[in-house]
Design a protein around this motif. Structure first.
Motif, PDB file in Angstrom:
ATOM      1  N   UNK A 193      30.413  41.284  30.607  1.00 13.24           N
ATOM      2  CA  UNK A 193      29.082  41.717  29.319  1.00 13.24           C
ATOM      3  C   UNK A 193      27.870  42.881  30.549  1.00 13.24           C
ATOM      4  N   UNK A 194      28.442  43.304  31.242  1.00 13.56           N
ATOM      5  CA  UNK A 194      27.099  44.055  31.851  1.00 13.56           C
ATOM      6  C   UNK A 194      27.116  45.414  31.769  1.00 13.56           C
ATOM      7  N   UNK A 195      26.322  46.052  31.903  1.00 11.15           N
ATOM      8  CA  UNK A 195      25.282  47.469  31.496  1.00 11.15           C
ATOM      9  C   UNK A 195      26.750  48.076  32.230  1.00 11.15           C
ATOM     10  N   UNK A 196      26.325  48.349  33.884  1.00 10.40           N
ATOM     11  CA  UNK A 196      27.256  48.832  34.574  1.00 10.40           C
ATOM     12  C   UNK A 196      28.204  48.161  35.726  1.00 10.40           C
ATOM     13  N   UNK A 197      29.119  47.282  34.791  1.00  7.69           N
ATOM     14  CA  UNK A 197      30.084  46.653  35.239  1.00  7.69           C
ATOM     15  C   UNK A 197      30.726  46.755  36.846  1.00  7.69           C
ATOM     16  N   UNK A 198      30.864  48.637  36.654  1.00  7.25           N
ATOM     17  CA  UNK A 198      32.067  49.179  37.618  1.00  7.25           C
ATOM     18  C   UNK A 198      31.452  49.994  38.832  1.00  7.25           C
ATOM     19  N   UNK A 199      30.103  49.726  39.218  1.00  2.81           N
ATOM     20  CA  UNK A 199      29.660  50.052  40.626  1.00  2.81           C
ATOM     21  C   UNK A 199      30.355  49.904  41.602  1.00  2.81           C
ATOM     22  N   UNK A 200      30.480  50.832  42.372  1.00  2.00           N
ATOM     23  CA  UNK A 200      31.129  50.513  43.194  1.00  2.00           C
ATOM     24  C   UNK A 200      32.548  51.385  43.237  1.00  2.00           C
ATOM     25  N   UNK A 201      32.539  51.333  42.146  1.00  4.92           N
ATOM     26  CA  UNK A 201      34.064  50.976  42.272  1.00  4.92           C
ATOM     27  C   UNK A 201      35.006  53.349  42.334  1.00  4.92           C
ATOM     28  N   UNK A 202      35.416  53.372  42.635  1.00  2.00           N
ATOM     29  CA  UNK A 202      35.719  54.985  42.743  1.00  2.00           C
ATOM     30  C   UNK A 202      37.554  55.138  41.831  1.00  2.00           C
ATOM     31  N   UNK A 203      37.321  55.780  40.755  1.00  2.75           N
ATOM     32  CA  UNK A 203      38.295  56.123  40.051  1.00  2.75           C
ATOM     33  C   UNK A 203      38.600  57.436  39.409  1.00  2.75           C
ATOM     34  N   UNK A 204      40.008  58.214  39.922  1.00  3.46           N
ATOM     35  CA  UNK A 204      40.316  59.331  39.558  1.00  3.46           C
ATOM     36  C   UNK A 204      41.044  59.307  38.388  1.00  3.46           C
ATOM     37  N   UNK A 205      40.595  60.595  37.566  1.00  3.46           N
ATOM     38  CA  UNK A 205      41.430  61.020  36.466  1.00  3.46           C
ATOM     39  C   UNK A 205      42.354  62.111  36.336  1.00  3.46           C
ATOM     40  N   UNK A 206      43.807  61.074  36.247  1.00  2.00           N
ATOM     41  CA  UNK A 206      44.395  62.356  36.762  1.00  2.00           C
ATOM     42  C   UNK A 206      45.313  63.113  35.573  1.00  2.00           C
ATOM     43  N   UNK A 207      44.476  64.762  35.178  1.00  2.00           N
ATOM     44  CA  UNK A 207      44.750  65.306  33.714  1.00  2.00           C
ATOM     45  C   UNK A 207      43.966  64.825  33.130  1.00  2.00           C
ATOM     46  N   UNK A 208      42.641  65.265  33.671  1.00  2.00           N
ATOM     47  CA  UNK A 208      41.478  64.387  33.057  1.00  2.00           C
ATOM     48  C   UNK A 208      41.065  65.036  31.762  1.00  2.00           C
ATOM     49  N   UNK A 209      41.548  66.740  31.268  1.00  2.00           N
ATOM     50  CA  UNK A 209      41.231  67.687  29.812  1.00  2.00           C
ATOM     51  C   UNK A 209      39.946  67.253  29.757  1.00  2.00           C
TER      52      UNK A 209
END
Length: 249
Positions: A58-74
């Motif tokens: 329910x928080x606005x920025x729940x993924x703070x501190x997580x690193x994500x890579x989108x492979x084939x991000x278009x």
């Protein structure tokens, strides 16, 4: 002396999506089906990551501190909302034009996203790791599926996860995802998909396990025409998503 680096890039597939790159952010253009599909995959990613990493959904920025890579991000259709949710996002694509379009749109939106023209295997060679790897609707477009799946898996840090989304190789997927979507309804340009390159959930699971990942969730995704929306479903006969983890060291 030079050595040849193996690659998963299919030049014909890159050219196909490069030709449509200008329309990535047009919800009524050639990527309209992906815009329709985006909410269900984004909500699945959000719910699974909040549960996995103990974040408040329910928080606005729940993924703070997580690193994500989108492979084939278009054009960045997943990168932007995930950045808004607080993640540090890297978007990679083999098509230079896709990255150019994605970068311009992110800048116009005031978002700091690391976009790079590169491949998953190049990131592995550079020793990069991420908490979350997104492998969404890409595996059916690459050459050398085992190499591609290995490179994506190798990007997952210990304790991290990978989402894989693709199309099942069934008679129904041929009828609906190829003939129906491309030739009858014309949701997609003809030739977008090659049914022979679709992979079954068992094949994807085998690739994930072979590369040290453990399956923790899987779901089908189906289109509800009356509601004009995609929803999660136990039916994995056409579209499906698989979530896998790399155990902590």
């Amino acid at each position: 002396m030079t050595s040849t680096v193996r690659t998963t890039v299919n030049d014909a597939e890159v050219a196909k999506f490069t030709a449509m790159a200008e329309q990535w952010w047009d919800p009524k253009g050639k990527f309209k089906p992906l815009h329709k599909f985006n909410p269900v995959r984004l909500s699945y990613i959000r719910d699974m990551l909040c549960a996995r990493f103990g974040r408040d959904a329910s928080s606005i920025r729940p993924f703070e501190g997580l690193s994500i890579v989108d492979v084939g991000c278009g054009g960045g259709l997943l990168c932007e909302p995930l950045t808004r949710l607080g993640a540090t996002v890297t978007g990679i694509d083999a098509a230079e034009r896709n990255i150019a379009v994605a970068s311009i749109h992110a800048e116009q939106s005031g978002l700091d996203i690391k976009y790079r023209v590169t491949t998953s295997e190049a990131l592995v060679a550079a020793g990069e790791k991420f908490d979350v790897v997104l492998n969404m609707e890409v595996v059916e477009h690459v050459d050398d599926v085992p190499l591609y799946m290995k490179s994506c898996a190798d990007l997952v840090a210990p304790g991290g996860v990978m989402f894989t989304a693709t199309l099942n190789r069934t008679a129904r997927s041929w009828a609906l995802a190829v003939i129906g979507a491309e030739y009858i309804l014309r949701w997609l340009p003809r030739g977008t998909h090659d049914w022979n390159k679709f992979l079954t959930p068992e094949e994807i699971s085998a690739q994930l396990k072979r590369n040290g990942l453990a399956i923790i969730d899987q779901t089908g995704v189906v289109f509800h025409p009356l509601a004009d929306e995609w929803r999660l479903s136990p039916d994995m006969g056409i579209n499906y998503m698989v979530l896998a983890e790399r155990p902590k060291a």
